[in-house]
Design an enzyme around this catalytic site. Structure first.
Site, PDB file in Angstrom:
ATOM      1  N   ASP A  67       0.825  -1.200   0.000  1.00 56.83           N
ATOM      2  CA  ASP A  67       0.000   0.000   0.000  1.00 56.83           C
ATOM      3  C   ASP A  67       0.870   1.265   0.000  1.00 56.83           C
ATOM      4  O   ASP A  67       1.781   1.398   0.815  1.00 56.83           O
ATOM      5  CB  ASP A  67      -0.886  -0.002   1.250  1.00 56.83           C
ATOM      6  CG  ASP A  67      -2.304   0.419   0.967  1.00 56.83           C
ATOM      7  OD1 ASP A  67      -2.489   1.451   0.316  1.00 56.83           O
ATOM      8  OD2 ASP A  67      -3.221  -0.288   1.403  1.00 56.83           O
ATOM      9  N   ASP A  68       0.587   2.173  -0.931  1.00 55.22           N
ATOM     10  CA  ASP A  68       1.215   3.505  -0.960  1.00 55.22           C
ATOM     11  C   ASP A  68       2.727   3.470  -1.201  1.00 55.22           C
ATOM     12  O   ASP A  68       3.453   4.359  -0.740  1.00 55.22           O
ATOM     13  CB  ASP A  68       0.951   4.260   0.351  1.00 55.22           C
ATOM     14  CG  ASP A  68      -0.504   4.662   0.532  1.00 55.22           C
ATOM     15  OD1 ASP A  68      -1.355   4.180  -0.235  1.00 55.22           O
ATOM     16  OD2 ASP A  68      -0.794   5.453   1.433  1.00 55.22           O
TER      17      ASP A  68
ATOM     18  N   CYS B 172      -6.656   3.710  -3.248  1.00 54.94           N
ATOM     19  CA  CYS B 172      -6.404   2.279  -3.055  1.00 54.94           C
ATOM     20  C   CYS B 172      -7.400   1.375  -3.768  1.00 54.94           C
ATOM     21  O   CYS B 172      -7.034   0.550  -4.597  1.00 54.94           O
ATOM     22  CB  CYS B 172      -6.392   1.955  -1.565  1.00 54.94           C
ATOM     23  SG  CYS B 172      -5.142   2.847  -0.614  1.00 54.94           S
TER      24      CYS B 172
ATOM     25  N   HIS C 275      -9.691  -4.055  -1.903  1.00 53.61           N
ATOM     26  CA  HIS C 275      -9.671  -2.834  -1.098  1.00 53.61           C
ATOM     27  C   HIS C 275      -9.818  -3.112   0.393  1.00 53.61           C
ATOM     28  O   HIS C 275      -9.092  -2.562   1.219  1.00 53.61           O
ATOM     29  CB  HIS C 275     -10.761  -1.868  -1.523  1.00 53.61           C
ATOM     30  CG  HIS C 275     -10.860  -0.667  -0.622  1.00 53.61           C
ATOM     31  ND1 HIS C 275      -9.801   0.212  -0.443  1.00 53.61           N
ATOM     32  CD2 HIS C 275     -11.847  -0.219   0.192  1.00 53.61           C
ATOM     33  CE1 HIS C 275     -10.148   1.152   0.410  1.00 53.61           C
ATOM     34  NE2 HIS C 275     -11.371   0.914   0.828  1.00 53.61           N
TER      35      HIS C 275
ATOM     36  N   ASP D 191       0.361   0.009  -4.946  1.00 54.94           N
ATOM     37  CA  ASP D 191      -0.956   0.323  -5.512  1.00 54.94           C
ATOM     38  C   ASP D 191      -1.081   1.764  -5.978  1.00 54.94           C
ATOM     39  O   ASP D 191      -2.025   2.104  -6.690  1.00 54.94           O
ATOM     40  CB  ASP D 191      -2.092  -0.063  -4.557  1.00 54.94           C
ATOM     41  CG  ASP D 191      -2.149   0.751  -3.277  1.00 54.94           C
ATOM     42  OD1 ASP D 191      -1.180   1.464  -2.954  1.00 54.94           O
ATOM     43  OD2 ASP D 191      -3.175   0.662  -2.584  1.00 54.94           O
ATOM     44  N   HIS D 192      -0.158   2.624  -5.630  1.00 51.19           N
ATOM     45  CA  HIS D 192      -0.015   3.976  -6.164  1.00 51.19           C
ATOM     46  C   HIS D 192       1.157   4.628  -5.455  1.00 51.19           C
ATOM     47  O   HIS D 192       1.770   4.041  -4.558  1.00 51.19           O
ATOM     48  CB  HIS D 192      -1.287   4.825  -5.989  1.00 51.19           C
ATOM     49  CG  HIS D 192      -1.922   4.710  -4.644  1.00 51.19           C
ATOM     50  ND1 HIS D 192      -1.329   5.192  -3.504  1.00 51.19           N
ATOM     51  CD2 HIS D 192      -3.081   4.132  -4.250  1.00 51.19           C
ATOM     52  CE1 HIS D 192      -2.102   4.924  -2.460  1.00 51.19           C
ATOM     53  NE2 HIS D 192      -3.171   4.273  -2.890  1.00 51.19           N
TER      54      HIS D 192
END
Length: 492
Positions: A38-39, A77, A136, A341-342
Site C-alpha cells: 500500500d502507498d 487504493c 480494497h 498500488d499507487h
C-alpha cells in the site's frame, strides 16, 4: 515443481505464437507470488535512492525486471486495485471510488467473464490464496471501519482461501489503522499522530502477522500438485506511518532529504491538488499540511523518516517470503510480482497524500521476477497497471478469451524494446492524464483555469512548471493520443 530456466525460454516462444488449441499442462505452469504494498512509491535502493534501506526488495530486483516508469490508473487504493484486477481503465465515476469492487463486483453471481485475473487463474487450474489486503477491504471481507468482521467476500469468486490474522486489533480495519498498543485510529476518534515509533518486534504490527501467515501457507502450497497464486498484501507504508523502532533506527533524520518540489507548480490551479485531508485527519499531528505553504523542514524530515521506516519494515517482511521460496525450492518455478498500488506525495507540490494525477501519486514501484527471463535490468518503457493482467496470463500460459485495456509486457520483459506503446493513462480530480516516455498531458473537466497541463520530463522531471500555454502545437499533437484514454467517464 522445480524446473530449469529452459522451461521459461520455451514458454516465451509458446506465448508469442497462436495458442488457440493449446492445452497447458498443470505441471508446467508457474506459481505466482503477488505482493501488494500500500502507498509504495518507487523510492527504493533499486530505484537509485541509496538513502533508503530496502535490501530485500533490492535483492529481488537483481534477478528481476525493475520497471522505472510504471503508473497506476487511479491514485486511490480501492479503485487502483479494481483497475489492476480487471485490467480495465475506469469507465464511470463509480470506478474512481474506493468502493469500486464492492459496488460493481461483490455480491454478483459468477459471470462468463471472470471478475478478476485471479478468478481467471482459478478457472484454469490454479489454487488461489489471498493473505492480507489484495482488493480494497483490509482482510477481503465487506464491513465498515467500526463494524465487527464481515462474512461476505469482496471478491466472491476469486479465492480458494482468503486469510488474515487481525491479532490484538480484532478486525481487519482496526489492524489497518492500528497502533502498537492494540488501539486504532477509530477507537481513538482520530486523536492520534500520523506516525509511531513502536517499541515492539515485527509481530507487534499487523504486517508481521501477515508475513507469518503467508509463510505458513507457502509451506502448505509447496506440497500441492497444483500451481498456485498467492497474493500477499501489506499495509505499510500506508498511514499511519507506524513501524518498530529498529527500522526507525536505520535512518539519521538530519540526513533525510526533503522534497525537491515543495511548492505548487507554476501555471497550475490549486484545484489540481488538495489540502491533504486524509493526512490531517490524524488530529494530533505536529503541524497541519495545506497548499498555503510547506510544513517546517523539521516536521517534513520527521514524516519522511516515518515513511521510510515503514518501507524498511515491509522490506523485511518481503525478505521473509523470498527466503522461504528459496528454502522450499519454489523459486525456480515461481513468478514474483511486487506492486505498489499507487505513489504518495511526501510534501511534493505541498501535498501529503495521494489523490492527484501528478507523477508522485500515479507512479509506483513495480518489479517482476521471471526465472530464466528477467536478469536484473531496468525496464524504462512506460507501462500501466492494466498491462499486468494480460502479462500474467501469458506467463501462466492461460488463454484470454476476453479483452482488457492492457497489453502483455512479455516482449519487453524478454528484452524486446521495439514497438512498445509507451503510454499510460490516469484518472482523478475530474481529470485525465496521459504519460508518454517524455511528456505528461493532463486535461481537467472543470471551470477552474488552466484546464490543460503539460510537463516535459526531459527538462522538468519533477513537474514544476506547466508549459501548455507556451506549446499549443505540442498540446494539439499529444491530444490525439490523450483521446485514446478518454473513456467518457466525465461525460456522464
Amino acid at each position: 515443481m522445480k524446473n530449469t530456466s529452459y522451461f521459461w525460454l520455451c514458454s516465451l516462444a509458446l506465448v508469442s505464437c497462436e495458442r488457440k488449441n493449446a492445452e497447458p499442462k498443470i505441471s508446467q505452469q508457474p506459481n505466482v507470488l503477488f505482493i501488494c504494498v500500500d502507498d509504495l512509491r518507487p523510492e527504493l535502493g533499486c530505484y537509485g535512492k541509496e538513502y533508503i534501506h530496502s535490501p530485500n526488495i533490492d535483492q529481488l530486483a537483481k534477478t528481476g525486471a525493475v520497471f522505472t516508469n510504471h503508473f497506476v490508473s487511479i491514485p486511490t487504493c480501492g479503485a487502483s486495485r479494481s483497475s489492476l484486477l480487471t485490467g480495465m481503465y475506469p469507465q464511470t465515476k463509480a470506478h474512481l471510488s474506493n468502493e469500486a469492487i464492492h459496488n460493481m463486483i461483490s455480491g454478483q453471481p459468477e459471470q462468463e467473464a471472470p471478475e478478476t485475473f485471479i478468478h481467471h487463474l482459478k478457472r484454469n487450474g490454479y489454487y488461489t490464496v489471498g493473505v492480507g489486503k489484495i482488493s480494497h477491504y483490509a482482510d477481503g471481507l465487506l464491513y465498515a471501519y467500526t463494524d465487527s468482521v464481515g462474512t461476505e467476500l469482496e471478491l466472491p469468486h476469486s479465492w480458494d482461501e482468503m486469510l488474515f490474522d487481525a491479532g490484538k486489533w480484532g478486525t481487519g480495519w482496526n489492524a489497518f489503522f492500528g497502533y502498537a498498543d492494540g488501539e486504532n485510529r477509530q477507537s481513538r476518534n482520530r486523536q492520534v499522530k500520523p506516525y509511531e515509533r513502536g517499541e515492539v518486534d515485527d509481530d507487534g504490527y499487523p504486517d508481521g502477522l501477515t508475513a507469518n501467515l503467508a509463510l505458513t501457507k507457502l509451506k502448505e502450497l509447496a506440497q500441492k500438485k497444483q500451481p498456485f497464486f498467492l497474493g500477499v498484501g501489506f499495509f505499510k507504508p500506508h498511514l499511519p506511518f507506524n513501524a518498530p523502532t529498529k527500522y526507525w533506527d536505520l535512518y539519521q533524520e538530519d540526513d533525510i532529504p526533503l522534497s525537491p518540489i515543495a511548492a505548487i507548480p507554476e501555471n497550475v490551479n490549486k484545484a489540481s491538488l488538495h489540502n491533504s485531508g486524509e493526512f490531517n485527519g490524524y488530529q494530533l499531528g505536529d503541524e497541519e499540511a495545506s497548499l498555503e505553504g510547506p510544513v517546517s523542514d523539521a516536521y517534513g524530515r520527521k514524516l519522511r523518516h516515518a515513511y521510510f521506516a515503514c518501507v524498511s519494515y515491509v522490506d523485511a517482511q518481503i525478505g521473509k517470503l523470498l527466503d522461504e521460496l528459496d528454502e522450499l525450492g519454489l523459486a525456480e518455478n515461481t513468478v514474483v510480482v511486487l506492486w505498489g498500488d499507487h505513489g504518495w506525495h511526501l510534501g511534493d507540490q505541498l501535498v501529503w497524500g495521494k489523490h492527484t494525477i501528478f507523477e508522485q501519486a500515479l507512479k509506483s514501484a513495480f518489479i517482476v521476477r521471471v526465472p530464466g527471463i528477467t536478469n536484473g535490468q531496468p525496464v524504462n518503457g512506460v507501462v500501466s497497471s492494466v498491462d499486468i493482467y494480460p502479462t500474467l496470463m501469458d506467463l501462466c500460459q492461460v488463454e484470454m478469451p476476453h479483452t482488457t485495456d492492457g497489453k502483455s509486457m512479455l516482449p519487453i520483459l524478454a528484452g524486446d524494446k521495439l514497438a512498445w506503446k509507451n503510454e499510460a493513462f490516469g484518472y482523478f480530480r475530474n481529470g485525465i492524464t496521459l504519460r508518454t516516455d517524455r511528456y505528461r498531458l493532463t486535461k481537467y473537466f472543470r471551470n477552474e483555469q488552466p484546464m490543460i497541463e503539460l510537463y516535459d520530463h526531459a527538462n522538468d522531471p519533477h513537474e514544476k512548471r506547466n508549459i501548455a500555454a507556451e506549446h499549443p502545437e505540442l498540446v494539439e499533437e499529444l491530444m490525439s493520443l490523450w483521446e485514446k484514454g478518454n473513456t467518457g467517464l466525465y461525460d456522464q
